[in-house]
Scaffold this active site. Structure first.
Site, PDB file in Angstrom:
ATOM      1  N   THR A 125     -18.198  23.967  48.655  1.00  0.00           N
ATOM      2  CA  THR A 125     -19.267  24.355  49.553  1.00  0.00           C
ATOM      3  C   THR A 125     -20.459  23.428  49.385  1.00  0.00           C
ATOM      4  OG1 THR A 125     -18.575  26.640  49.542  1.00  0.00           O
ATOM      5  CG2 THR A 125     -20.840  26.215  50.164  1.00  0.00           C
TER       6      THR A 125
ATOM      7  N   GLN B 268     -10.194  26.795  54.426  1.00  0.00           N
ATOM      8  CA  GLN B 268     -10.300  27.885  53.447  1.00  0.00           C
ATOM      9  C   GLN B 268     -11.265  28.944  53.967  1.00  0.00           C
ATOM     10  OE1 GLN B 268     -12.548  28.005  49.629  1.00  0.00           O
ATOM     11  NE2 GLN B 268     -10.526  28.070  48.673  1.00  0.00           N
TER      12      GLN B 268
ATOM     13  N   ASN C 177      -6.212  23.094  38.705  1.00  0.00           N
ATOM     14  CA  ASN C 177      -7.588  22.733  39.046  1.00  0.00           C
ATOM     15  C   ASN C 177      -8.488  22.943  37.834  1.00  0.00           C
ATOM     16  OD1 ASN C 177     -10.238  24.363  40.822  1.00  0.00           O
ATOM     17  ND2 ASN C 177      -9.999  22.179  40.618  1.00  0.00           N
ATOM     18  N   GLY C 178      -9.314  21.935  37.551  1.00  0.00           N
ATOM     19  CA  GLY C 178     -10.287  22.075  36.477  1.00  0.00           C
ATOM     20  C   GLY C 178     -10.420  20.858  35.597  1.00  0.00           C
ATOM     21  N   ASP C 179     -11.615  20.265  35.565  1.00  0.00           N
ATOM     22  CA  ASP C 179     -11.971  19.204  34.616  1.00  0.00           C
ATOM     23  C   ASP C 179     -11.116  17.943  34.729  1.00  0.00           C
ATOM     24  OD1 ASP C 179     -13.850  20.971  33.729  1.00  0.00           O
ATOM     25  OD2 ASP C 179     -12.885  21.404  31.818  1.00  0.00           O
TER      26      ASP C 179
ATOM     27  N   CYS D 230     -13.876  32.441  44.031  1.00  0.00           N
ATOM     28  CA  CYS D 230     -15.316  32.157  44.029  1.00  0.00           C
ATOM     29  C   CYS D 230     -16.049  33.168  43.147  1.00  0.00           C
ATOM     30  CB  CYS D 230     -15.873  32.202  45.448  1.00  0.00           C
ATOM     31  SG  CYS D 230     -17.641  31.795  45.507  1.00  0.00           S
TER      32      CYS D 230
ATOM     33  N   ARG E   9     -15.433  18.744  40.897  1.00  0.00           N
ATOM     34  CA  ARG E   9     -16.607  18.015  40.420  1.00  0.00           C
ATOM     35  C   ARG E   9     -16.299  16.554  40.129  1.00  0.00           C
ATOM     36  NH1 ARG E   9     -18.430  20.648  35.198  1.00  0.00           N
ATOM     37  NH2 ARG E   9     -16.183  20.801  34.938  1.00  0.00           N
TER      38      ARG E   9
END
Length: 720
Positions: free
Chosen positions: A318, A391, A561-563, A423, A586
């Site tokens: 977002t 989404q 998903n993640g890092d 979320c 990110r």
């Protein structure tokens, strides 16, 4: 400006003792002359990594010669607090302010005051001093359209007065030439464009009158009706304004959803009666089955999906995941993209803001890379596949179901529709949407089943977290239910038909306070593999499932998903955690060329000039998407600044003492290898505004920008 070619270097080729004067090495520099890591280096996953003897947890290991150290200060200076990056998953101009959970509670259960965040953000105003009426905005001076407001209109109708008093002077960036005009041959912003002098002229008529007219790239005058045409033909999924009006006035009928919801209401009541009476009668079971409404497309009949080693994805982000940013990532090798999270209810109400999130660039409608090395479902047609998926978030089944029908009906370019079940933002959670669905498995299953029933041939997927609380992981039970359905419904209704699940390796409570749990993701991947191969103790149960309700020929894809911050992270997760692919969030905002690194299999030490080139690209893409008038340019500026709030966190690998880099490490104050590199590393939002002005011109006096986090905006003096 033309970006320099990137310098491609593997880990053992990074300078071990670079000096500030040593600039980025060129491609023609012999590898033998490049300083390598010492002989005591470790080898992990086929790559070299210097032993981090004095590496400080959470601190990026900047080489000493680049550190900014005040007199009497230790070289190992403190770094700012960790930023609550869940803000990237929030939404709205005033991002969800209060994000409370158990870790916010102090003694007596009172919530601690949150720090490091800006609760309410405004961006000032950036409109023209005097508004130009639409009746003259795209027409020659002497041929205006009829103004429907007549004398009551408060807009300017005098083009010359508007150009002199109603707007700022033309911008001088991009050589004073309108980027949209240069790209498409026409400018849809008309007289409001801040580069209008590059596509307008004054013509003299036979009677001596001089008239201002708009021109195209070739100098031709626009028609008298002011029809510039749809200049930007590269944006798809543009929903007509009349459809949004009809939605807002409840004129749109949702026949499929209404039929399904009517059945669902009866089904729910019958199931409740059946459960309370604790009956197992065959006749009742047959009646229960007979009332089921066959959806027009079974999950087995929908489009086949493919996720593989060669398809790294961009997470639905977002604010950050807007069309220009996604387009930039696709340019750099991203293979799968998702819209920003749209809310189901505003979609049904025809909200322009939420339908705008569904717009995609034509580059997102091309097929992703496909090597076919991984499992491929029978019937998968790569030539008809595309990158872009939508989404949505919803808190009740009927909203999820009807908004899904609306998306499938009005958007011709959709790969899939993804339900947000992860979320963590408090406003969504308290309403029962987002991560709240993780503790409501029955509701979640009803949503996925209903979405599948009304989405035509568009597959349905879900994105989840490990759970709500740190002491209770629910992801695996939820995924099993999404794959097979609940035991009480499985033999009658079959599987819910979820084609893919993305698991973010954190809980809602955890937020970003700890690293993503890839061990749990790997365990979940092993469980899904057993479900897909039908080799575990659930085999008998699986055989009870109607195969027509299984997507992708019986295969559920699994995305981690993640890092993920480098090609090393990516391939480690694919090869060792055994996920089908990795969704990057990110890491892509901080380093959009991570997709290029994945393609090449090596680190890319991007020069400051190249990185500035990506900012220029974003600015161009923004004006193409939002316009080159005052509103469009400063809309682009706002989202460019949001991008820079992450982009500035990148630490060039040539400045690091050790590899691999970590996304969760924050650098102490440092200087770059040149002034531009230092500027791009600034955490002062005022410097970000200066960078934006290189391409978008001076920010209006009424424009303001406040970062999402105060820790992102400390003054430059604090760096020493």
């Amino acid at each position: 400006m033309k970006p320099q070619e990137s310098t491609k270097r593997s880990q053992d080729e990074i300078h071990d003792t670079a000096t500030p004067q040593q600039q980025e090495p060129t491609h023609d520099e012999p590898a033998s002359k490049r300083q390598r890591f010492d002989e005591s280096a470790e080898t992990q996953n086929g790559t070299t990594k210097k032993s981090p003897v004095d590496r400080v947890k959470g601190v990026a290991p900047i080489k000493a010669e680049y550190l900014i150290v005040a007199p009497g200060q230790s070289a190992k200076v403190a770094v700012p607090d960790v930023i609550d990056d869940d803000e990237a998953e929030g939404r709205g101009t005033i991002e969800h302010q209060q994000q409370g959970d158990s870790r916010d509670a102090g003694k007596g259960g009172k919530r601690k005051k949150k720090t490091g965040q800006n609760k309410e953000r405004t961006f000032g105003t950036f409109s023209d001093a005097q508004r130009l009426c639409n009746s003259v905005a795209w027409t020659p001076e002497f041929s205006p359209r009829s103004c429907k407001f007549g004398e009551r209109c408060n807009g300017l109708h005098d083009i010359r007065k508007y150009l002199k008093e109603g707007r700022r002077a033309d911008l001088e960036t991009f050589g004073g030439k309108c980027p949209t005009l240069e790209k498409f041959g026409k400018c849809p912003s008309g007289w409001r464009c801040l580069f209008v002098s590059s596509h307008s002229k004054e013509v003299e008529h036979e009677d001596g009158r001089k008239e201002l007219v708009l021109t195209d790239k070739d100098g031709n005058t626009y028609p008298d009706d002011g029809d510039t045409g749809d200049a930007n033909t590269e944006v798809v999924n543009n929903v007509e304004g009349q459809i949004k009006i009809d939605l807002s006035r409840k004129r749109v009928q949702f026949e499929k959803s209404d039929k399904y919801l009517k059945w669902l209401e009866k089904d729910t009541q019958i199931f409740r009666d059946h459960h309370h009476k604790q009956k197992d009668g065959g006749a009742e079971a047959l009646d229960y089955r007979a009332m089921y409404v066959e959806p027009p497309f079974k999950p087995s009949e929908k489009k086949r999906l493919y996720f593989g080693r060669e398809t790294p994805a961009l997470a639905p982000l977002t604010t950050q995941g807007n069309l220009p940013f996604r387009r930039l990532c696709v340019d750099l090798g991203c293979e799968l993209t998702y819209s920003e999270m749209a809310m189901g209810m505003p979609l049904l109400q025809g909200a322009k803001s939420d339908w705008t999130l569904m717009r995609a660039h034509k580059s997102e409608t091309t097929p992703p890379r496909f090597n076919g090395d991984g499992p491929v479902a029978q019937g998968y047609d790569h030539s008809k596949d595309l990158k872009f998926g939508a989404q949505i978030a919803a808190n009740v089944p009927w909203v999820a179901i009807k908004s899904t029908e609306a998306l499938a009906r009005f958007l011709p370019h959709l790969r899939l529709i993804d339900l947000n079940c992860g979320c963590p933002i408090d406003m969504l959670y308290k309403s029962g949407a987002g991560s709240a669905l993780l503790d409501a498995p029955s509701k979640l299953e009803r949503m996925i089943r209903g979405m599948n029933a009304v989405s035509d041939d568009v597959p349905i997927t879900a994105k989840i977290r490990m759970g709500v609380r740190d002491d209770k992981f629910t992801a695996q039970k939820n995924i099993e239910r999404l794959a097979l359905g609940s035991e009480e419904h499985r033999d009658i209704l079959g599987a819910p038909g979820c084609a893919a699940v993305t698991l973010h390796g954190r809980t809602r409570q955890q937020r970003y306070t700890r690293a993503a749990n890839w061990e749990y993701i790997a365990e979940t991947a092993a469980m899904i593999k057993r479900l897909n191969e039908k080799t575990d103790s659930l085999t008998d149960t699986i055989r009870e499932v109607d195969e027509r309700t299984l997507p992708n020929g019986g295969r559920m894809f699994f995305i981690g998903n993640g890092d993920c911050y480098s090609h090393i992270d990516y391939f480690d997760h694919v090869d060792n955690a055994k996920v089908d692919t990795v969704m990057i969030g990110r890491g892509a905002i901080i380093k959009p060329w991570i997709y290029e690194e994945i393609q090449t299999g090596q680190y890319l030490d991007k020069s400051a000039t190249e990185r500035l080139g990506y900012i220029e690209k974003f600015a161009r893409y923004g004006m193409e998407a939002w316009g080159s008038d005052e509103l469009g340019i400063n809309y682009t500026r706002r989202f460019l600044l949001e991008f820079l709030s992450f982009f500035s966190r990148y630490v060039p690998i040539g400045l690091l003492e050790y590899l691999p880099p970590s996304i969760n490490e924050r650098p102490p104050a440092y200087k770059g290898r040149n002034e531009l590199e230092t500027l791009l590393a600034s955490k002062d939002y005022k410097d970000w505004i200066k960078i934006s002005e290189m391409f978008l011109g001076p920010a209006p006096a009424t424009f303001s920008f406040t970062p999402k986090h105060k820790s992102n905006s400390y003054e430059i003096e604090a760096e020493g």
